[in-house]
Design a protein around this motif. Structure first.
Motif, PDB file in Angstrom:
ATOM      1  N   ILE A  87      23.048  47.247  21.176  1.00  0.00           N
ATOM      2  CA  ILE A  87      22.949  47.798  19.835  1.00  0.00           C
ATOM      3  C   ILE A  87      22.408  49.270  20.167  1.00  0.00           C
ATOM      4  O   ILE A  87      22.688  50.409  19.561  1.00  0.00           O
ATOM      5  N   SER A  88      21.093  49.243  20.778  1.00  0.00           N
ATOM      6  CA  SER A  88      20.354  50.415  20.994  1.00  0.00           C
ATOM      7  C   SER A  88      20.884  51.399  21.935  1.00  0.00           C
ATOM      8  O   SER A  88      20.941  52.410  21.949  1.00  0.00           O
ATOM      9  N   GLU A  89      21.628  50.769  22.935  1.00  0.00           N
ATOM     10  CA  GLU A  89      21.984  51.547  24.157  1.00  0.00           C
ATOM     11  C   GLU A  89      23.619  52.025  23.964  1.00  0.00           C
ATOM     12  O   GLU A  89      24.034  52.827  24.735  1.00  0.00           O
ATOM     13  N   GLY A  90      24.528  51.309  23.285  1.00  0.00           N
ATOM     14  CA  GLY A  90      25.687  51.712  22.990  1.00  0.00           C
ATOM     15  C   GLY A  90      26.865  50.873  23.787  1.00  0.00           C
ATOM     16  O   GLY A  90      26.267  50.143  24.705  1.00  0.00           O
ATOM     17  N   MET A  91      27.979  50.919  23.606  1.00  0.00           N
ATOM     18  CA  MET A  91      28.831  50.111  24.327  1.00  0.00           C
ATOM     19  C   MET A  91      29.240  50.448  25.693  1.00  0.00           C
ATOM     20  O   MET A  91      29.585  51.878  26.030  1.00  0.00           O
ATOM     21  N   VAL A  92      29.049  49.824  26.719  1.00  0.00           N
ATOM     22  CA  VAL A  92      29.375  49.989  28.150  1.00  0.00           C
ATOM     23  C   VAL A  92      30.216  48.873  28.497  1.00  0.00           C
ATOM     24  O   VAL A  92      29.783  47.839  28.483  1.00  0.00           O
ATOM     25  N   ARG A  93      31.368  49.096  29.157  1.00  0.00           N
ATOM     26  CA  ARG A  93      32.211  48.119  29.638  1.00  0.00           C
ATOM     27  C   ARG A  93      32.525  47.982  30.925  1.00  0.00           C
ATOM     28  O   ARG A  93      32.619  48.928  31.713  1.00  0.00           O
ATOM     29  N   TYR A  94      32.582  46.648  31.388  1.00  0.00           N
ATOM     30  CA  TYR A  94      33.229  46.346  32.789  1.00  0.00           C
ATOM     31  C   TYR A  94      34.453  46.648  32.829  1.00  0.00           C
ATOM     32  O   TYR A  94      35.287  46.468  31.848  1.00  0.00           O
ATOM     33  N   ASP A  95      35.197  47.568  34.081  1.00  0.00           N
ATOM     34  CA  ASP A  95      36.439  47.811  33.926  1.00  0.00           C
ATOM     35  C   ASP A  95      37.340  46.672  34.207  1.00  0.00           C
ATOM     36  O   ASP A  95      38.432  46.543  33.461  1.00  0.00           O
ATOM     37  N   ILE A  96      36.940  45.714  35.019  1.00  0.00           N
ATOM     38  CA  ILE A  96      37.977  44.550  35.173  1.00  0.00           C
ATOM     39  C   ILE A  96      37.052  43.415  35.433  1.00  0.00           C
ATOM     40  O   ILE A  96      36.206  43.454  36.401  1.00  0.00           O
ATOM     41  N   LEU A  97      37.346  42.203  34.755  1.00  0.00           N
ATOM     42  CA  LEU A  97      36.576  41.334  34.992  1.00  0.00           C
ATOM     43  C   LEU A  97      37.430  39.645  34.903  1.00  0.00           C
ATOM     44  O   LEU A  97      38.229  39.747  34.092  1.00  0.00           O
ATOM     45  N   PHE A  98      37.155  38.919  35.781  1.00  0.00           N
ATOM     46  CA  PHE A  98      37.886  37.695  35.896  1.00  0.00           C
ATOM     47  C   PHE A  98      37.224  36.625  36.567  1.00  0.00           C
ATOM     48  O   PHE A  98      36.180  37.037  37.169  1.00  0.00           O
ATOM     49  N   GLN A  99      37.731  35.564  36.770  1.00  0.00           N
ATOM     50  CA  GLN A  99      36.920  34.586  37.555  1.00  0.00           C
ATOM     51  C   GLN A  99      37.891  33.910  38.345  1.00  0.00           C
ATOM     52  O   GLN A  99      39.135  33.832  38.141  1.00  0.00           O
ATOM     53  N   ALA A 100      37.411  33.304  39.570  1.00  0.00           N
ATOM     54  CA  ALA A 100      38.385  32.691  40.648  1.00  0.00           C
ATOM     55  C   ALA A 100      37.419  31.243  41.163  1.00  0.00           C
ATOM     56  O   ALA A 100      36.455  31.587  41.186  1.00  0.00           O
ATOM     57  N   LEU A 101      38.429  30.546  41.143  1.00  0.00           N
ATOM     58  CA  LEU A 101      37.781  29.278  41.790  1.00  0.00           C
ATOM     59  C   LEU A 101      37.422  29.484  43.480  1.00  0.00           C
ATOM     60  O   LEU A 101      38.145  29.926  44.083  1.00  0.00           O
ATOM     61  N   VAL A 102      36.087  28.786  43.698  1.00  0.00           N
ATOM     62  CA  VAL A 102      36.094  28.787  44.990  1.00  0.00           C
ATOM     63  C   VAL A 102      36.828  27.761  45.631  1.00  0.00           C
ATOM     64  O   VAL A 102      36.880  26.738  45.412  1.00  0.00           O
ATOM     65  N   PRO A 103      37.392  28.014  46.544  1.00  0.00           N
ATOM     66  CA  PRO A 103      38.512  27.279  47.521  1.00  0.00           C
ATOM     67  C   PRO A 103      37.521  26.095  48.215  1.00  0.00           C
ATOM     68  O   PRO A 103      36.253  26.344  48.371  1.00  0.00           O
ATOM     69  N   LYS A 104      37.897  24.906  48.485  1.00  0.00           N
ATOM     70  CA  LYS A 104      37.477  23.861  49.183  1.00  0.00           C
ATOM     71  C   LYS A 104      35.945  23.342  48.655  1.00  0.00           C
ATOM     72  O   LYS A 104      35.053  23.144  49.409  1.00  0.00           O
ATOM     73  N   THR A 105      35.980  23.458  47.218  1.00  0.00           N
ATOM     74  CA  THR A 105      34.882  22.654  46.707  1.00  0.00           C
ATOM     75  C   THR A 105      35.210  21.922  45.676  1.00  0.00           C
ATOM     76  O   THR A 105      36.126  22.414  44.920  1.00  0.00           O
ATOM     77  N   LYS A 106      34.673  20.751  45.436  1.00  0.00           N
ATOM     78  CA  LYS A 106      34.974  19.932  44.107  1.00  0.00           C
ATOM     79  C   LYS A 106      34.378  20.436  43.015  1.00  0.00           C
ATOM     80  O   LYS A 106      34.515  20.088  41.857  1.00  0.00           O
TER      81      LYS A 106
END
Length: 311
Positions: A87-106
């Motif tokens: 609120i004090s600093e103003g809005m700053v946005r990540y350009d692209i954000l997503f999630q990825a599962l790490v292979p070979k892990t349960k």
């Protein structure tokens, strides 16, 4: 940027940025980035990364970076959020954000990945320090969302990748990675890497010349090469096996047109009219009017030619 410049070029720059982010956020392209940059994905095929491990739809310019709103926005991504705003600093946005599962892990451990398509390597401050701040925020914002109380083992590893479009010659076509490492000062004990290797910053600087690095060359074709969208599309298909859909090709075409100074939203026409009106009202030369309106050097010749055609 002055208010006049903002009026003349702000819309075009914003439109180009948005088109570039949409092109970059295609899972086909993100899969190449993950395979090249992340140890967890180096043995996986691009096809598997794209179809099995990248989750949901990448969010573009939606999740806050600064403290107050990050967790609220993250609720919407179960495959993820892109800005951070205090609120004090103003809005700053990540350009692209997503999630990825790490292979070979349960375990459902997912690295959070932020890609910033910066157009300058030196915007007046250290991009590397800004990238480190972003990565730190992506870690701290997990408290109260991904882990609670003292359950720190659930903190997810974070990568933030910054693609700098117009790097100086001495930086061009370089990839640098920064991460936490252990330095033993005394004794034999070593901690397991998963306990401390949480912050990963990758700086990728695009140059103008061709390179043998496949990832940089792919990004250079997309963002730097002076060629029509259909030519770039063919290159991506033939050299990288990336087949763009009709909608994806449209975004690439929009980005290419904007990078060449084609003003689809009428900004170019307004610039031309403003120049004409300024010359008529002040008696200034065209060169003087362009100087006062701070017309970029690369666009002066095109505007001059267009104005001459009107007479």
């Amino acid at each position: 940027m002055s208010s006049v410049e903002e009026a003349l070029y702000g819309n075009r720059n914003a439109a180009y940025d948005q088109a570039a982010k949409k092109v970059l956020s295609q899972k086909k392209i993100l899969a190449f980035i993950l395979k090249r940059m992340f140890e967890e994905f180096k043995d996986e095929s691009v096809q598997d990364i794209m179809t099995k491990y990248i989750e949901g739809t990448p969010l573009i310019s939606q999740v806050p970076v600064h403290p107050d709103e990050t967790n609220q926005e993250y609720e919407r991504i179960q495959g993820n959020n892109t800005e951070d705003g205090s609120i004090s600093e103003g809005m700053v946005r990540y350009d692209i954000l997503f999630q990825a599962l790490v292979p070979k892990t349960k375990e459902p451990i997912m690295p959070i990945i932020n890609i910033e398509a910066q157009d300058r390597a030196n915007p007046g401050y250290s991009i590397l320090k800004r990238a480190t701040y972003y990565a730190s925020r992506m870690v701290s914002s997990q408290r109260g969302r991904d882990f609670y109380g003292d359950d720190y083992d659930k903190i997810k590893k974070v990568y933030t990748i910054w693609i700098c479009m117009n790097a100086p010659k001495d930086m061009g076509n370089s990839i640098n990675r920064y991460r936490m490492t252990e330095e033993r000062l005394h004794g034999k004990y070593r901690a397991e890497e998963w306990q401390y290797n949480l912050l990963n910053v990758v700086m990728l600087y695009l140059g103008n010349r061709k390179t043998q690095d496949s990832l940089i060359e792919m990004l250079r074709i997309i963002f730097k090469e002076k060629a029509p969208a259909l030519v770039k599309k063919q290159q991506l298909e033939e050299e990288y096996g990336i087949h763009l859909t009709e909608d994806e090709t449209r975004e690439l075409s929009k980005m290419c047109n904007l990078s060449e100074g084609v003003y689809n939203d009428g900004v170019y026409d307004r610039a031309r009219e403003d120049l004409k009106n300024l010359i008529q009202s002040t008696g200034w030369s065209l060169a003087k009017a362009m100087e006062m309106l701070r017309i970029p050097k690369e666009e002066k010749a095109q505007l001059e030619k267009a104005l001459k055609k009107q007479h």
